[in-house]
Write an enzyme that holds these catalytic residues in place. Structure first.
Site, PDB file in Angstrom:
ATOM      1  N   HIS A 266      69.064 -80.757   8.005  1.00 51.54           N
ATOM      2  CA  HIS A 266      69.777 -79.503   7.245  1.00 51.54           C
ATOM      3  C   HIS A 266      68.173 -78.866   6.801  1.00 51.54           C
ATOM      4  O   HIS A 266      67.126 -79.774   6.177  1.00 51.54           O
ATOM      5  CB  HIS A 266      70.510 -79.803   6.318  1.00 51.54           C
ATOM      6  CG  HIS A 266      70.162 -80.398   5.115  1.00 51.54           C
ATOM      7  ND1 HIS A 266      69.800 -79.761   3.962  1.00 51.54           N
ATOM      8  CD2 HIS A 266      70.322 -81.708   4.604  1.00 51.54           C
ATOM      9  CE1 HIS A 266      69.663 -80.477   2.898  1.00 51.54           C
ATOM     10  NE2 HIS A 266      69.763 -81.830   3.257  1.00 51.54           N
TER      11      HIS A 266
ATOM     12  N   ASP B 263      67.984 -87.026   6.925  1.00 48.23           N
ATOM     13  CA  ASP B 263      68.022 -86.780   5.398  1.00 48.23           C
ATOM     14  C   ASP B 263      67.476 -87.645   4.544  1.00 48.23           C
ATOM     15  O   ASP B 263      67.043 -88.893   4.755  1.00 48.23           O
ATOM     16  CB  ASP B 263      69.499 -86.303   5.071  1.00 48.23           C
ATOM     17  CG  ASP B 263      69.679 -85.281   3.774  1.00 48.23           C
ATOM     18  OD1 ASP B 263      68.869 -85.052   3.267  1.00 48.23           O
ATOM     19  OD2 ASP B 263      70.905 -84.683   3.898  1.00 48.23           O
TER      20      ASP B 263
ATOM     21  N   ASP C 199      64.454 -82.695  -0.279  1.00 47.07           N
ATOM     22  CA  ASP C 199      65.611 -82.738   0.456  1.00 47.07           C
ATOM     23  C   ASP C 199      66.087 -81.497   1.063  1.00 47.07           C
ATOM     24  O   ASP C 199      66.322 -80.661   0.210  1.00 47.07           O
ATOM     25  CB  ASP C 199      66.586 -83.291  -0.689  1.00 47.07           C
ATOM     26  CG  ASP C 199      68.085 -83.435  -0.094  1.00 47.07           C
ATOM     27  OD1 ASP C 199      68.241 -83.163   0.990  1.00 47.07           O
ATOM     28  OD2 ASP C 199      68.887 -83.407  -0.986  1.00 47.07           O
TER      29      ASP C 199
ATOM     30  N   GLU D  41      74.175 -77.130   4.799  1.00 50.14           N
ATOM     31  CA  GLU D  41      74.478 -78.481   4.529  1.00 50.14           C
ATOM     32  C   GLU D  41      75.020 -78.772   3.084  1.00 50.14           C
ATOM     33  O   GLU D  41      75.950 -79.364   2.694  1.00 50.14           O
ATOM     34  CB  GLU D  41      73.296 -79.565   4.832  1.00 50.14           C
ATOM     35  CG  GLU D  41      73.825 -80.825   4.816  1.00 50.14           C
ATOM     36  CD  GLU D  41      73.498 -81.551   3.385  1.00 50.14           C
ATOM     37  OE1 GLU D  41      73.817 -82.875   3.416  1.00 50.14           O
ATOM     38  OE2 GLU D  41      73.250 -80.937   2.509  1.00 50.14           O
ATOM     39  N   GLU D  42      74.144 -77.944   2.143  1.00 49.74           N
ATOM     40  CA  GLU D  42      74.455 -78.237   0.799  1.00 49.74           C
ATOM     41  C   GLU D  42      75.662 -77.609   0.324  1.00 49.74           C
ATOM     42  O   GLU D  42      75.972 -78.160  -0.816  1.00 49.74           O
ATOM     43  CB  GLU D  42      73.375 -77.782  -0.042  1.00 49.74           C
ATOM     44  CG  GLU D  42      71.837 -78.263   0.409  1.00 49.74           C
ATOM     45  CD  GLU D  42      71.806 -79.541  -0.307  1.00 49.74           C
ATOM     46  OE1 GLU D  42      72.675 -80.254  -0.747  1.00 49.74           O
ATOM     47  OE2 GLU D  42      70.544 -80.189  -0.338  1.00 49.74           O
TER      48      GLU D  42
HETATM   49 ZN   LIG Z   1      70.095 -83.479   2.036  1.00 48.39          ZN
END
Ligand SMILES: [Zn+2]
Length: 251
Positions: A59, A225, A171, A202-203
């Site tokens: 992501h 990830d 991240d 994604e988050e």
């Molecule tokens: Zn992540």
């Protein structure tokens, strides 16, 4: 480290991945035979034409905030985009990605000196905080930003030691970095079709990967990830046995 730094220094708040998407496109074009962007905002690079389809996903998006309200004094209230621990917000420097250009701000709240003893013990919620952009009034603030503008955390990247670094959105820019390096190293005549997917949103619910997987229908998929380190103070070995520097974790 140079590529990882570049990835951390660009913004890509969930739903507003533009800047990181541009960088991923530039980098994927160096190694892939074909690079496309789907309607959801995922970027998909392909290498090889073999029968088996392998999807590697990382992501691109990062957590952030969004302008919710501008008050009479020109201070900004915000909502969160993605899971953010409120305890990490106070004192952060932010960049409002406004239409007319970036606007810098800092996150503040009522000073502890003026709080009651019992309030000082409580965690301050994000809706009790505000962003100060230096505007003297609502009118002045509204010239710079508007409700709905996404807000990113000020970009930074540096080293802690020879082997450890920190940065905004590590991240999952680290996953993006790994994805780019894998595509670079794969041989051109690989006996498979390998898709490198930089996924969006994604988050806020693993959305982009789902859209990409539906379209590509891969035989195998790996999501790249970051995860949490188990060797920082306060974590028992039974809670996490992951140690920094001991290789990747597979789940
Ligand atoms: Zn992540």
């Amino acid at each position: 480290m140079e590529l990882l730094e570049k990835l951390c220094m660009v913004h890509g708040i969930s739903g507003f991945e533009g800047p990181v998407l541009d960088l991923m496109r530039t980098e994927l074009r160096k190694s892939c035979e074909e690079v496309v962007i789907d309607t959801f905002g995922n970027i998909i690079g392909r290498k090889g034409t073999g029968r088996r389809k392998i999807m590697l996903a990382a992501h691109m998006d990062e957590v952030g905030l969004m302008v919710k309200h501008i008050n009479k004094e020109g201070f900004i209230n915000f909502v969160k985009i993605g899971g953010i621990d409120d305890r990490t917000l106070l004192g952060q420097r932010v960049v409002i990605k406004a239409k007319k250009g970036d606007v810098k701000g800092v996150i503040g709240t009522k000073p502890p000196h003026l709080q009651k003893d019992e309030d000082r013990k409580k965690v301050i919620k994000y809706d009790e905080m505000f962003i100060d952009v230096g505007a003297k009034s609502q009118k002045e603030a509204e010239k710079l930003v508007e409700v709905g503008d996404p807000i990113g955390f000020e970009a930074n990247f540096s080293r802690l030691s020879k082997e450890l670094c920190y940065g905004k959105a590590i991240d999952n820019r680290l996953g993006c970095y790994a994805l780019l390096k894998v595509m670079e190293k794969l041989p051109k005549n690989i006996n498979a079709t390998v898709y490198a997917v930089g996924t969006a949103q994604e988050e806020v619910g693993l959305k982009g990967a789902r859209v990409a997987a539906f379209k590509l229908d891969p035989d195998y998929c790996l999501a790249l990830d970051t995860t949490l380190a188990g060797d920082t103070p306060g974590i028992k070995e039974t809670e996490s046995c992951l140690k920094v520097g001991k290789g990747p974790a597979i789940t």
